[in-house]
Design a protein around this motif. Structure first.
Motif, PDB file in Angstrom:
ATOM      1  N   ALA A 162       0.840  -1.202   0.000  1.00 33.72           N
ATOM      2  CA  ALA A 162       0.000   0.000   0.000  1.00 33.72           C
ATOM      3  C   ALA A 162       0.875   1.252   0.000  1.00 33.72           C
ATOM      4  N   GLY A 163       2.166   1.076   0.285  1.00 36.33           N
ATOM      5  CA  GLY A 163       3.087   2.213   0.250  1.00 36.33           C
ATOM      6  C   GLY A 163       2.864   3.223   1.364  1.00 36.33           C
ATOM      7  N   VAL A 164       2.483   2.764   2.526  1.00 35.98           N
ATOM      8  CA  VAL A 164       2.136   3.698   3.607  1.00 35.98           C
ATOM      9  C   VAL A 164       3.135   3.694   4.762  1.00 35.98           C
ATOM     10  N   LEU A 165       4.197   2.898   4.676  1.00 35.07           N
ATOM     11  CA  LEU A 165       5.047   2.686   5.855  1.00 35.07           C
ATOM     12  C   LEU A 165       6.194   3.682   5.995  1.00 35.07           C
ATOM     13  N   ASN A 216      12.949  -1.885   3.762  1.00 37.75           N
ATOM     14  CA  ASN A 216      13.084  -1.444   2.360  1.00 37.75           C
ATOM     15  C   ASN A 216      11.913  -0.557   1.950  1.00 37.75           C
ATOM     16  N   ALA A 217      10.788  -0.687   2.652  1.00 38.01           N
ATOM     17  CA  ALA A 217       9.615   0.140   2.343  1.00 38.01           C
ATOM     18  C   ALA A 217       9.636   1.450   3.121  1.00 38.01           C
ATOM     19  N   GLY A 218      10.739   1.682   3.872  1.00 37.12           N
ATOM     20  CA  GLY A 218      10.879   2.968   4.561  1.00 37.12           C
ATOM     21  C   GLY A 218      10.517   2.961   6.034  1.00 37.12           C
ATOM     22  N   ALA A 219      10.137   1.799   6.554  1.00 34.23           N
ATOM     23  CA  ALA A 219       9.739   1.734   7.969  1.00 34.23           C
ATOM     24  C   ALA A 219      10.959   1.643   8.881  1.00 34.23           C
ATOM     25  N   ILE A 220      10.771   2.042  10.122  1.00 36.74           N
ATOM     26  CA  ILE A 220      11.807   1.880  11.154  1.00 36.74           C
ATOM     27  C   ILE A 220      11.382   0.678  11.990  1.00 36.74           C
ATOM     28  N   TRP A 221      12.150  -0.409  11.917  1.00 39.39           N
ATOM     29  CA  TRP A 221      11.740  -1.688  12.504  1.00 39.39           C
ATOM     30  C   TRP A 221      12.295  -1.886  13.904  1.00 39.39           C
ATOM     31  N   LEU A 222      11.413  -2.240  14.841  1.00 37.88           N
ATOM     32  CA  LEU A 222      11.810  -2.473  16.235  1.00 37.88           C
ATOM     33  C   LEU A 222      11.421  -3.874  16.663  1.00 37.88           C
ATOM     34  N   ASP A 223      12.249  -4.498  17.486  1.00 38.89           N
ATOM     35  CA  ASP A 223      11.954  -5.854  17.965  1.00 38.89           C
ATOM     36  C   ASP A 223      11.244  -5.773  19.322  1.00 38.89           C
ATOM     37  N   GLU A 224       9.976  -5.371  19.307  1.00 37.98           N
ATOM     38  CA  GLU A 224       9.191  -5.227  20.540  1.00 37.98           C
ATOM     39  C   GLU A 224       7.832  -5.907  20.354  1.00 37.98           C
TER      40      GLU A 224
END
Lengths: 173, 173, 173, 173, 173, 173
Positions: A111-114, A131-139
């Motif tokens: 959807a291109g919203v991240l 890769n879609a621009g999100a900041i990924w957290l392991d929580e």
């Protein structure tokens, strides 16, 4: 009364679909399941059934308060429907609550919203999320603006606590 | 913190086991699964897995606040274990919360604790419940003293709302 | 020629349905399978198929010599059909042979015909049987008046020997 | 007391194995199941389980009265064991009863014992039977000297009536 | 362009059907699947699906260059169709390429075309092959005139190398 | 002789694993299967089995000519192993042949090797591929330098024709 829609397709993760749906019903919300075709019975990875109350075409982002995306392999199919992606984008545009868990992130990627959103997911799709621009957290659960993310079934209690809280805040405002 | 134990055995109804377990965890309770043998993985009717944290022998009715019995075909097996029936009887003696849904009533029948209690269940076992002295009602959830009963998966939201409420009342007292 | 009807529904115990049916055919009886809907294929717990020759509505207790109830999970469904319970009661009223094995007893419990009868069954439903007024014995086969009861698949040879013998006695008289 | 052995391997036809075994037990015979390895649980085409009481090596044609071969896909495996073929040949040499149904004929083909025998079987293997020298008939049951043949599950009543009769005749003599 | 037909029925050996079909397509052939009914989806022993492009009736031996028979349990069904046997016989009469692997030999046995042919197959049906007049060899692939035989899935590379070579030789001539 | 390794994990697409493996063996290559643990049997989506000849640790990019990645859900697991990603990167660094089909692209996304490469895949992961810098084309097979990509099972003939051709070119040089 809150109105919520959860997306479904075959091979949804059984608990990741049903726990949020039943939990929001317990909280008083009306929760409908939206599938490719209304009236069809879909089955989870383990085989738990779920009937589609409405079709993707009948999702009206203007009249619902939250959209849920379950995990499992269903997101691999869900992300291919333009109507699904349109609904996700509309929810983000209106800053309405979206919940996603495990592999559900693929739908948001498509959807291109991240872009710029803090999220979590199964580690398996972390690279697709970043890769879609999100900041990924392991929580266990991550809340960023209208988006609530979670990792996997054991995180469901944390996921729903955050979802219910965010929905209450949004409603009061 | 509340301490809860849910009984398990193979062929439990997948959602009837997991929704209450996850929901009470969301409410802050510690919920353990008790099976014939600790560490064993059991599977629901559809195949959703669940590990037994403790064995039936390790259930200590004195130190827990609630005991849950899931539906499915698991109750047909659970009712055959004296340790399970002892635990149920101890909970009733101490007037502690017991939750049962669908076919779970068979376990209470064999424990001999239903006489004079208002209950519900799947209609399939109504005769077994009334023959055991229970007063059977066709309602989504029935609460009588320490016992919360429900009929089937779609009633899970009502079942848990009542269970959470009863647990809160018991705790405050 | 003897006329026999065996009840069926999905999840019958495969051998508990088929051994008696084939055995009485070998003995020269006409044996029909009666299901919720005639012509439908039902499947046992393991998947062995069985077609319903007639529907429950077509069971005529006046013109048959024996009614058989198989075990498995099918009895949990069978006991919910008033037509099934009517047929069982009619057989008892006419003192005609009824055979039941394993979990089949649930059907007789719901028909309300067990009071004062000596029976056996899977130990799993012993409490439901005694609560219904039956005297429960742990023996491979128990014959009391018109009722032949058995416990589980390995008892099938004893069960059928008794059933065939009782049918012969009833016919000669 | 008669002593009977039935061969087993995975994918036996569930009823073609179990009906004869239970039926001969009902008739008072001791029936043992012989598999590749004693103590192993084999499963029928539908999944019905069967434990091997003894291994092929432990079959003693001198001390048994009959040898049974079930149908299904098991015969495709059984015919590959020299011990199985030896046992079949010994039974024929001693003119002792052998029963075979459906696809079981493959085992007799490989044992090389069918020349000049009148038999039946599933039509599927008719050509293999006639190529082995047998005279093939399309009848529910065919008895020729020590050999009883049958076609498929619905013929089981005829098959066992003939088997029981032949065993009685052989015993009296 | 070469025209090839592969026979199918339920319970084909998944790789023994698909490897030859895909491999000959890679080699430029047009490969159609022929089943009992055109348009029906059949499933292999493991469940891999395959649609029948044409029915057995539509196989025209005059216009195809090769006929393939897969293994698994499908040959036990395929050999029962006169149209299948006619097609096999016509291919042999016209000295056109026939490929068969594992249990496929049963079809050729029933077509009566193996007399004097050098072949291989799963060892399980060796006796049926030799009884039909074939000379059986334990080799990965055996080519005799128009017939290419192979034993089992690991032999597929050898089987197809020989099939492709034979087809090229036949075409050039 | 060419040396090839194919990655495997449970739920590989059955034909997407086996067709390339068998096909390259037919072409004379030595093809080993590499899994999380050597000697373990993995199963495809339909259940076709495959034994791991070596573990991921034993893959030596210096001594192999090509690395294959099958589709199905296996890539969702494969991409989580650093050893797998290291192997993929080493193959790209050495400009050695890599083949990937359907969902296999996820592994290459996580290896970070797709930037600027022309590829294809199942449309389901197109967005993940383009977000990783690839140029996505909807064609049966796409070859760009050392990378051969394909979309789905019906494209297997085109995929392998291109793979075999590229391997031959690389070898000759």
């Amino acid at each position: 009364m809150l109105h919520v829609v959860s997306l479904i397709h075959d091979q949804f993760e059984d608990l990741e679909l049903w726990y949020p749906v039943l939990r929001l019903r317990e909280a008083g919300a009306s929760v409908l399941l939206a599938g490719e075709k209304a009236g069809v019975e879909y089955h989870g990875k383990y085989g738990v059934p779920a009937h589609a109350d409405i079709s993707f075409d009948e999702i009206d982002p203007d009249s619902i308060d939250a959209l849920l995306v379950p995990g499992g392999w269903a997101p691999d199919k869900l992300r291919r429907f333009p109507k699904v992606l349109d609904a996700v984008r509309a929810m983000f545009r209106q800053e309405k609550v979206v919940g996603q868990i495990c592999h559900a992130g693929w739908v948001l990627v498509s959807a291109g919203v991240l872009n710029g959103y803090r999220v979590t997911s199964t580690p398996g799709i972390r690279d697709d999320m970043t890769n879609a621009g999100a900041i990924w957290l392991d929580e266990p659960v991550v809340v960023d603006r209208n988006l609530v993310s979670s990792r996997r079934p054991p995180d469901l209690p944390d996921y729903l606590k955050a979802l219910v809280k965010l929905l209450q805040e949004k409603t009061v405002r």
